[in-house]
Design a protein around this motif. Sequence first.
Motif, PDB file in Angstrom:
ATOM      1  N   ASP A 191       0.827  -1.204   0.000  1.00 42.48           N
ATOM      2  CA  ASP A 191       0.000   0.000   0.000  1.00 42.48           C
ATOM      3  C   ASP A 191       0.860   1.252   0.000  1.00 42.48           C
ATOM      4  OD1 ASP A 191       0.758  -0.870   2.570  1.00 42.48           O
ATOM      5  OD2 ASP A 191      -0.846   0.237   3.549  1.00 42.48           O
ATOM      6  N   PHE A 209      -5.123  -1.524  -0.559  1.00 41.81           N
ATOM      7  CA  PHE A 209      -5.652  -1.197   0.758  1.00 41.81           C
ATOM      8  C   PHE A 209      -5.341  -2.326   1.731  1.00 41.81           C
ATOM      9  CE2 PHE A 209      -8.189   0.967  -2.391  1.00 41.81           C
ATOM     10  CZ  PHE A 209      -8.385   2.233  -1.866  1.00 41.81           C
ATOM     11  N   ALA A 230     -12.501   0.440   0.808  1.00 35.10           N
ATOM     12  CA  ALA A 230     -11.491   0.746  -0.203  1.00 35.10           C
ATOM     13  C   ALA A 230     -12.134   1.614  -1.275  1.00 35.10           C
ATOM     14  CB  ALA A 230     -10.941  -0.545  -0.820  1.00 35.10           C
TER      15      ALA A 230
END
Length: 421
Positions: A191, A209, A230
């Motif tokens: 991420d 995410f 997300a």
Amino acid sequence: MKRSSALALDAARHEIDESGRVIGMAALVSMAYEQVDMTPLWDRLMERAMKQGSDCAAAMFDLATILQSRGSTEAALQVLRGAVELRRDFSIVHGNGKGPRLLAFVTPGDFMANTPLDFLLVHSNCILNLYHVDAEMTELTDLPAHDVAFMAIGESTESAPVLERMRQLLAEFPGPVMNNKPELISRLTRDGVSSMLANEPSILSPKTFRISREEALDIALSRRAVDDLAPGLSLPIIVRPIGTHAGNGMKLIEKLSDLMEWLDRDTASEIYIAPFIDFRGPDDLYNKQRIVFINGKAYASHMALSEHWIVHYLSAGMAKNAAKRAVEQEWMENFDTDFAVRHSASFEALYRHVGLDYFGIDCAELPDGRLLVFELDVAMFVHSMDDAVVFPYKHVAMRKLFDSFVEAVGEAAVNGTVSRA
């Protein structure tokens, strides 16, 4: 700290503590890869380890490497930790041992825990000193003699506190340290990388995410929508446990029942979710490249072509498919004048954001010309173990990569500074 070449490379100063000298990962993993019978070696190492003598720790270190090469990772880590409890430093001598002495700060772990320096130095005359560190250290003491150091610990959940400790300990280190950005390495999560590269027009690093198992279960049971957790994300998505590599545990989720089935099988407490990107080429194959950056210059490491979207070199059938190898050969042989030229803007952006002396990426070329970046790390497995008869072109490309790395180490050792592109 300025050092003359005569002082830095004087072979007379290259004294090795034989009790800490090991065979090392490159030699042992290559033997396993070539299916060499290591039973006699195993027996000799076991005999040394059982004697509890001065070289007990070194024998245990090599036994741990053999265990891991056989897939016994948990047993290997137990033996390795036992070796490190006896001593922190182990040395591997390459060639005649008269080249630069590289001190690597490492942490006990699997083959992807640290930069694969042993493989990168395989054609050199360097001495590699592996010095194991942990989050509890208050100072770096009793360091082996060295000409240049290297911060070799890769990003992982387990290494995060160690990287933070090294940030503090290396702040005033009295000499050149390659990859001396532990705080940046700790941010090379999936991420973190996707956020870092989000605004680069020449790169697609899919928005990734991090969610908890409970949140994933809420999605699977339709208690929450995917984009609640997300934003902008919808099925199909990719899920994978945090901390895994090589496609382990990764799953394409096309419907919510797929996610429930995956959660029933996988016990991960934290999960990455990301959009599924169809990166098939004109040949209808999924094509993934590994590229290494040394002082800002890109080098081809390997290309794998697969019928499946999870592309892993060993399972892609490269050794058995001459047509696939022909594509990889053309890519590697023309890399500097073709692929690297087309993606020069992407390469410049990557180095601008990362700026490490050494790092690697897994990527693919999208039909719209962008570079699809899957992963960025300092500890990607890089080697030249493939059969020289089947993969002659790969050995040429890897020798170029290795020679460039050794040259970078030598320059740092002679000049007492780390060069930047």
